[in-house]
Scaffold this motif. Structure first.
Motif, PDB file in Angstrom:
ATOM      1  N   ARG A  80      -9.954   1.112  -1.639  1.00  0.00           N
ATOM      2  CA  ARG A  80     -10.593   0.197  -2.597  1.00  0.00           C
ATOM      3  C   ARG A  80      -9.719   0.006  -3.826  1.00  0.00           C
ATOM      4  N   ARG A  81      -9.109   1.095  -4.299  1.00  0.00           N
ATOM      5  CA  ARG A  81      -8.208   0.972  -5.456  1.00  0.00           C
ATOM      6  C   ARG A  81      -6.982   0.146  -5.092  1.00  0.00           C
ATOM      7  N   MET A  82      -6.430   0.405  -3.902  1.00  0.00           N
ATOM      8  CA  MET A  82      -5.270  -0.369  -3.458  1.00  0.00           C
ATOM      9  C   MET A  82      -5.590  -1.859  -3.381  1.00  0.00           C
ATOM     10  N   TYR A 133       2.364   1.449  -3.603  1.00  0.00           N
ATOM     11  CA  TYR A 133       1.323   1.851  -4.549  1.00  0.00           C
ATOM     12  C   TYR A 133       0.925   3.309  -4.323  1.00  0.00           C
ATOM     13  N   ALA A 185      -7.957  -3.522  -4.947  1.00  0.00           N
ATOM     14  CA  ALA A 185      -8.175  -4.076  -6.283  1.00  0.00           C
ATOM     15  C   ALA A 185      -6.847  -4.334  -6.980  1.00  0.00           C
ATOM     16  N   PHE A 186      -5.921  -3.395  -6.847  1.00  0.00           N
ATOM     17  CA  PHE A 186      -4.592  -3.546  -7.454  1.00  0.00           C
ATOM     18  C   PHE A 186      -3.857  -4.734  -6.832  1.00  0.00           C
ATOM     19  N   VAL A 217     -11.921   5.407  -0.416  1.00  0.00           N
ATOM     20  CA  VAL A 217     -11.949   5.319  -1.882  1.00  0.00           C
ATOM     21  C   VAL A 217     -10.603   4.814  -2.405  1.00  0.00           C
ATOM     22  N   VAL A 218      -9.510   5.381  -1.872  1.00  0.00           N
ATOM     23  CA  VAL A 218      -8.184   4.941  -2.318  1.00  0.00           C
ATOM     24  C   VAL A 218      -7.901   3.519  -1.848  1.00  0.00           C
ATOM     25  N   HIS A 277      -3.284   7.915   2.498  1.00  0.00           N
ATOM     26  CA  HIS A 277      -4.223   7.217   1.626  1.00  0.00           C
ATOM     27  C   HIS A 277      -4.940   6.064   2.306  1.00  0.00           C
ATOM     28  N   SER A 308       0.839  -1.205   0.000  1.00  0.00           N
ATOM     29  CA  SER A 308       0.000   0.000   0.000  1.00  0.00           C
ATOM     30  C   SER A 308       0.872   1.253   0.000  1.00  0.00           C
ATOM     31  N   VAL A 368       1.837   5.385  -7.484  1.00  0.00           N
ATOM     32  CA  VAL A 368       0.678   5.526  -8.382  1.00  0.00           C
ATOM     33  C   VAL A 368      -0.170   6.725  -8.008  1.00  0.00           C
ATOM     34  N   GLU A 369      -0.609   6.781  -6.744  1.00  0.00           N
ATOM     35  CA  GLU A 369      -1.509   7.858  -6.335  1.00  0.00           C
ATOM     36  C   GLU A 369      -0.785   9.203  -6.238  1.00  0.00           C
TER      37      GLU A 369
END
Length: 334
Positions: A278-280, A135, A282-283, A275-276, A270, A132, A139-140
């Motif tokens: 959830r992206r983490m 990422y 999923a990745f 919201v972030v 993050h 996390s 990424v973020e």
């Protein structure tokens, strides 16, 4: 009653001890997690020693920002989870009060994610903080894209290794920085496209060589300190440096006259954002499913051996692999 690791004074590993405490009921919007395993992190050592950036109230302070387990109870209003769900702790914002070094802990329901299928319990215990952080920073924060040359310092550490794999999954080109040439083969196997060993090579020259003279698009600095000046020179004009670690306790000079974007990053920036997260998640799930993301686990200890586990961490015997402690609930712990 359930066991929990606490400490009443700052110091070495010996200040920690295991005590028994009643089970705590989850508050509104919270879940109680029965911990199956947790991993040791540098922040744990800093908190125990009294050198962490945040204040740690004594006595009876707890430790632990990472772990995995099973949902044991739901507080009023907690949704999206059921008792028995295997989960990973996505954030423990108050580890001195509710750390993961325990048989049970309570956290907001929004701060756990489903445990990725295909990971052993010991791997799941060691996966979240490193990946996390990597990422989030790359990424973020830095907006890493396919084809970017990404320079990663302290690449042999947990976050560094995760960053190499995250960059690979995106399609970027990870360049690993290490102090020792002996780490070269290990880092290449971990995902690095090239390794810069500072005991034999100048960082700036090496990065220019590996990028065709352009410089790194993104630098992930997990060390800071005076050495950051070389990293700034190794980046291309208009590139990005993200400082996300504190391994060098010496002051870090302020960047001056450098045409770069420079950010400071901490993972809670993050991991407290649902919201972030959830992206983490999923990745991470996609990477585990594809075999691109896999934490490196070293020694595994039992909860009663927590002092020896921290001694192992302090001696640096883990070689960048995560130290994991397994928690076996006793039948009379409830």
């Amino acid at each position: 009653m359930p066991r929990v690791v606490v400490f009443d004074e700052f110091g070495g590993p010996e200040v920690m001890h295991v005590v028994e405490e009643p089970v705590v009921e989850p508050a509104a919007g919270e879940v109680r997690v029965r911990i199956e395993a947790f991993a040791l992190n540098p922040l744990d050592r800093m908190m125990r020693a009294g050198t962490s950036p945040a204040t740690v109230p004594l006595p009876h302070a707890r430790l632990g920002i990472e772990g995995t387990g099973v949902v044991d109870a739901l507080g009023p209003g907690a949704t999206g989870l059921e008792v028995g769900d295997p989960v990973v702790l996505a954030a423990v914002p108050d580890p001195s009060a509710r750390g993961s070094y325990a048989e049970y802990t309570t956290v907001p329901a929004s701060q756990v994610v489903a445990r990725p299928a295909g990971l052993a319990v010991t791997e799941a215990a060691a996966v979240w903080v490193g990946y996390s952080t990597a990422y989030g920073a790359l990424v973020e924060k830095a907006g890493m894209r396919p084809g970017d040359h990404v320079l990663v310092t302290a690449a042999s550490g947990g976050v560094g290794r995760a960053a190499l794999q995250v960059a690979r999954q995106i399609g970027a080109v990870p360049l690993a920085v290490t102090r020792h040439t002996a780490n070269r083969d290990d880092l290449l196997a971990a995902g690095a496209a090239a390794v810069v060993a500072t005991d034999r090579t100048d960082v700036v020259e090496a990065v220019r060589h590996h990028t065709g003279g352009a410089g790194a698009d993104i630098v992930l600095d997990l060390v800071r300190g005076p050495g950051q000046q070389d990293l700034l020179r190794a980046a291309r004009p208009g590139g990005t440096l993200v400082a996300a670690g504190f391994l060098d306790p010496r002051p870090t000079p302020s960047p001056t006259g450098t045409p770069l974007r420079v950010f400071s990053y901490r993972s809670f920036e993050h991991t407290l954002d649902a919201v972030v997260v959830r992206r983490m998640a999923a990745f991470l799930n996609a990477g585990v499913r594809l075999g691109a993301l896999r934490p490196a686990v070293g020694e595994v200890f039992a909860l009663d051996d927590i002092v020896e586990a921290h001694r192992h961490l302090e001696r640096g015997l883990h070689a960048g692999k995560k130290i994991v402690v397994t928690v076996q609930e006793r039948r009379d712990s409830r």
